[in-house]
Design a protein around this motif. Sequence first.
Motif, PDB file in Angstrom:
ATOM      1  N   ASP A 136       0.908  -1.202  -0.065  1.00 19.40           N
ATOM      2  CA  ASP A 136       0.129   0.051   0.043  1.00 19.40           C
ATOM      3  C   ASP A 136       0.845   1.234   0.063  1.00 19.40           C
ATOM      4  O   ASP A 136       0.321   2.299   0.594  1.00 19.40           O
ATOM      5  N   HIS A 137       2.074   1.038  -0.604  1.00 19.49           N
ATOM      6  CA  HIS A 137       2.983   2.385  -0.506  1.00 19.49           C
ATOM      7  C   HIS A 137       2.461   3.595  -1.398  1.00 19.49           C
ATOM      8  O   HIS A 137       2.869   4.604  -0.758  1.00 19.49           O
ATOM      9  N   GLY A 138       1.382   3.367  -2.105  1.00 22.14           N
ATOM     10  CA  GLY A 138       1.014   4.693  -2.711  1.00 22.14           C
ATOM     11  C   GLY A 138      -0.049   5.542  -1.995  1.00 22.14           C
ATOM     12  O   GLY A 138      -0.221   6.592  -2.405  1.00 22.14           O
ATOM     13  N   ALA A 139      -0.519   4.925  -0.712  1.00 15.74           N
ATOM     14  CA  ALA A 139      -1.486   5.682   0.043  1.00 15.74           C
ATOM     15  C   ALA A 139      -0.738   6.686   0.427  1.00 15.74           C
ATOM     16  O   ALA A 139      -1.254   8.063   0.735  1.00 15.74           O
ATOM     17  N   TYR A 140       0.399   6.833   1.054  1.00 15.96           N
ATOM     18  CA  TYR A 140       1.184   7.944   1.676  1.00 15.96           C
ATOM     19  C   TYR A 140       1.319   8.944   0.646  1.00 15.96           C
ATOM     20  O   TYR A 140       1.024  10.063   0.950  1.00 15.96           O
ATOM     21  N   HIS A 153      -3.522  12.666 -11.870  1.00 14.03           N
ATOM     22  CA  HIS A 153      -3.375  12.253 -13.223  1.00 14.03           C
ATOM     23  C   HIS A 153      -2.207  13.090 -13.835  1.00 14.03           C
ATOM     24  O   HIS A 153      -1.800  12.934 -14.960  1.00 14.03           O
ATOM     25  N   ASN A 154      -1.833  14.300 -13.199  1.00 17.48           N
ATOM     26  CA  ASN A 154      -0.986  15.105 -13.592  1.00 17.48           C
ATOM     27  C   ASN A 154       0.552  14.825 -13.026  1.00 17.48           C
ATOM     28  O   ASN A 154       1.531  15.413 -13.228  1.00 17.48           O
ATOM     29  N   VAL A 155       0.473  13.541 -12.546  1.00 15.20           N
ATOM     30  CA  VAL A 155       1.957  13.282 -11.798  1.00 15.20           C
ATOM     31  C   VAL A 155       2.384  12.087 -12.460  1.00 15.20           C
ATOM     32  O   VAL A 155       1.599  10.977 -12.467  1.00 15.20           O
ATOM     33  N   VAL A 156       3.553  12.058 -12.822  1.00 15.69           N
ATOM     34  CA  VAL A 156       4.129  10.717 -13.392  1.00 15.69           C
ATOM     35  C   VAL A 156       5.242  10.054 -12.424  1.00 15.69           C
ATOM     36  O   VAL A 156       6.111  10.944 -12.147  1.00 15.69           O
ATOM     37  N   ILE A 157       5.194   9.071 -12.169  1.00 17.42           N
ATOM     38  CA  ILE A 157       6.213   8.257 -11.593  1.00 17.42           C
ATOM     39  C   ILE A 157       7.196   7.584 -12.246  1.00 17.42           C
ATOM     40  O   ILE A 157       6.909   6.870 -13.155  1.00 17.42           O
ATOM     41  N   HIS A 168      13.755  -8.848 -12.189  1.00 19.46           N
ATOM     42  CA  HIS A 168      12.309  -8.573 -11.399  1.00 19.46           C
ATOM     43  C   HIS A 168      11.208  -8.121 -11.925  1.00 19.46           C
ATOM     44  O   HIS A 168      10.803  -7.259 -11.332  1.00 19.46           O
ATOM     45  N   PRO A 169      10.750  -8.546 -13.222  1.00 19.77           N
ATOM     46  CA  PRO A 169       9.388  -7.772 -13.802  1.00 19.77           C
ATOM     47  C   PRO A 169       8.224  -7.779 -12.889  1.00 19.77           C
ATOM     48  O   PRO A 169       7.412  -7.047 -12.698  1.00 19.77           O
ATOM     49  N   ALA A 170       8.291  -9.035 -12.145  1.00 22.28           N
ATOM     50  CA  ALA A 170       6.871  -9.203 -11.336  1.00 22.28           C
ATOM     51  C   ALA A 170       6.737  -8.310  -9.990  1.00 22.28           C
ATOM     52  O   ALA A 170       5.706  -7.486 -10.130  1.00 22.28           O
ATOM     53  N   GLN A 171       7.973  -7.854  -9.499  1.00 25.35           N
ATOM     54  CA  GLN A 171       7.881  -6.958  -8.376  1.00 25.35           C
ATOM     55  C   GLN A 171       7.767  -5.555  -8.806  1.00 25.35           C
ATOM     56  O   GLN A 171       7.136  -4.656  -8.554  1.00 25.35           O
ATOM     57  N   LEU A 172       8.727  -5.351 -10.009  1.00 23.88           N
ATOM     58  CA  LEU A 172       8.219  -3.879 -10.664  1.00 23.88           C
ATOM     59  C   LEU A 172       6.864  -3.687 -11.187  1.00 23.88           C
ATOM     60  O   LEU A 172       6.384  -2.582 -10.909  1.00 23.88           O
ATOM     61  N   LEU A 173       6.427  -4.662 -11.822  1.00 28.24           N
ATOM     62  CA  LEU A 173       4.984  -4.378 -12.166  1.00 28.24           C
ATOM     63  C   LEU A 173       3.985  -4.336 -11.198  1.00 28.24           C
ATOM     64  O   LEU A 173       3.048  -3.474 -11.192  1.00 28.24           O
ATOM     65  N   GLU A 174       4.040  -4.987 -10.085  1.00 23.82           N
ATOM     66  CA  GLU A 174       3.256  -4.794  -8.885  1.00 23.82           C
ATOM     67  C   GLU A 174       3.509  -3.512  -8.212  1.00 23.82           C
ATOM     68  O   GLU A 174       2.237  -2.693  -7.969  1.00 23.82           O
ATOM     69  N   GLY A 175       4.514  -3.107  -8.148  1.00 23.05           N
ATOM     70  CA  GLY A 175       4.842  -1.757  -7.398  1.00 23.05           C
ATOM     71  C   GLY A 175       4.653  -0.511  -8.347  1.00 23.05           C
ATOM     72  O   GLY A 175       3.824   0.194  -7.788  1.00 23.05           O
ATOM     73  N   LEU A 176       4.658  -0.729  -9.338  1.00 21.76           N
ATOM     74  CA  LEU A 176       4.276   0.531 -10.463  1.00 21.76           C
ATOM     75  C   LEU A 176       2.657   0.557 -10.813  1.00 21.76           C
ATOM     76  O   LEU A 176       2.300   1.603 -10.840  1.00 21.76           O
ATOM     77  N   ASN A 177       2.281  -0.663 -10.929  1.00 21.52           N
ATOM     78  CA  ASN A 177       0.788  -0.691 -11.049  1.00 21.52           C
ATOM     79  C   ASN A 177       0.000  -0.238  -9.907  1.00 21.52           C
ATOM     80  O   ASN A 177      -0.987   0.143  -9.912  1.00 21.52           O
ATOM     81  N   ASN A 178       0.460  -0.413  -8.777  1.00 22.00           N
ATOM     82  CA  ASN A 178       0.065   0.324  -7.388  1.00 22.00           C
ATOM     83  C   ASN A 178       0.059   1.546  -7.477  1.00 22.00           C
ATOM     84  O   ASN A 178      -1.226   2.024  -7.183  1.00 22.00           O
ATOM     85  N   TYR A 179       0.939   2.342  -8.014  1.00 24.78           N
ATOM     86  CA  TYR A 179       0.647   3.642  -8.543  1.00 24.78           C
ATOM     87  C   TYR A 179      -0.454   4.156  -9.462  1.00 24.78           C
ATOM     88  O   TYR A 179      -1.260   4.778  -9.090  1.00 24.78           O
ATOM     89  N   ARG A 180      -0.274   3.286 -10.547  1.00 23.88           N
ATOM     90  CA  ARG A 180      -1.234   3.516 -11.512  1.00 23.88           C
ATOM     91  C   ARG A 180      -2.696   3.334 -11.111  1.00 23.88           C
ATOM     92  O   ARG A 180      -3.689   4.002 -11.714  1.00 23.88           O
ATOM     93  N   ASN A 181      -3.023   2.370 -10.411  1.00 23.01           N
ATOM     94  CA  ASN A 181      -4.378   2.168  -9.930  1.00 23.01           C
ATOM     95  C   ASN A 181      -4.588   3.157  -9.056  1.00 23.01           C
ATOM     96  O   ASN A 181      -6.109   3.254  -8.885  1.00 23.01           O
ATOM     97  N   ARG A 182      -4.166   4.168  -8.653  1.00 20.81           N
ATOM     98  CA  ARG A 182      -4.385   5.205  -7.787  1.00 20.81           C
ATOM     99  C   ARG A 182      -4.411   6.490  -8.713  1.00 20.81           C
ATOM    100  O   ARG A 182      -4.724   7.656  -8.268  1.00 20.81           O
ATOM    101  N   GLY A 183      -4.192   6.336 -10.155  1.00 15.11           N
ATOM    102  CA  GLY A 183      -4.312   7.685 -10.857  1.00 15.11           C
ATOM    103  C   GLY A 183      -3.154   8.160 -11.390  1.00 15.11           C
ATOM    104  O   GLY A 183      -2.970   9.063 -12.298  1.00 15.11           O
TER     105      GLY A 183
END
Length: 292
Positions: A136-140, A153-157, A168-183
Amino acid sequence: MPLQQLVEYFNDRFEREHRSRVRTFILEDGKISGLFGPIRIGSIFAPIRHADRPEQIAGHAARISVSTYESHERQTFEIENLLTDAVKQPVDFESIISLDRLCRTVHMLNYLPASHFDGVLVLEVDPRHIFGIKRDHGAYFEEVIVKCGLATHNVVIAMTVNNFYSLHPAQLLEGLNNYRNRGYRIALNLVSLHAARNVRDLITQLAPDYLRINAPRLDQATTDSTLLSTLTSLKALADSVAGQTILQQVDRKEQATLANQSGFDLVQGSFYEEALGGQSPVTIPAARALTV
């Protein structure tokens, strides 16, 4: 709320989380800086421009400026290496997370005077942050965004991918998609054309909104035709996942020509600032009277 009150909010937040009496954020002359041990961190914003009409700005990439209380050139150079060397430095996830949070908070506070601008703000995230923090690192970060009055939507990670992290694509995908799911939007950074050979599968799976590529050095033993072919191929790869391409560190006319010939969408670099009579990097106006 007034900017000073916003600064105090984040000082209180960091003080509670880190059990420290240090007031991390400082407002001076309308600009925000943050303290990380003996390091003082500020913000520099480099404009990202449309390749076919560079007078139009599509967003800004945030970079850190670093100093100490008694800084000199050599000391600052060593600090910059300490903060940006993602391979050689020891992996201390908690410190990385704290530094990432601090830098991004400083950048967003400093960017508030331009928050009315409907462009994007590109913020770097250390790959070790993605690997080392909870699901849940995107929450903060989302809370910080809202408090700063910016739309997600104006912020790019943006994250730099090298050979080690691409394993380690699985870990990268999970972490980055967590941000994407929040907009938030996602960008992958390639520091060289050679690095692109090993991350094509990751690009296809992640479908980043932006693919950022450092402009090739034209004094290397590579023909211009080879460079153009590689850049055109990367542009096609980004198009296949509905992403945009950014050629950065464009400092010479020949590099700008390659960006146009290969059809890149966006560009960034000192060549455009000098050609348009601006300064690079760009300082966002001071936010002394700003309220949010």
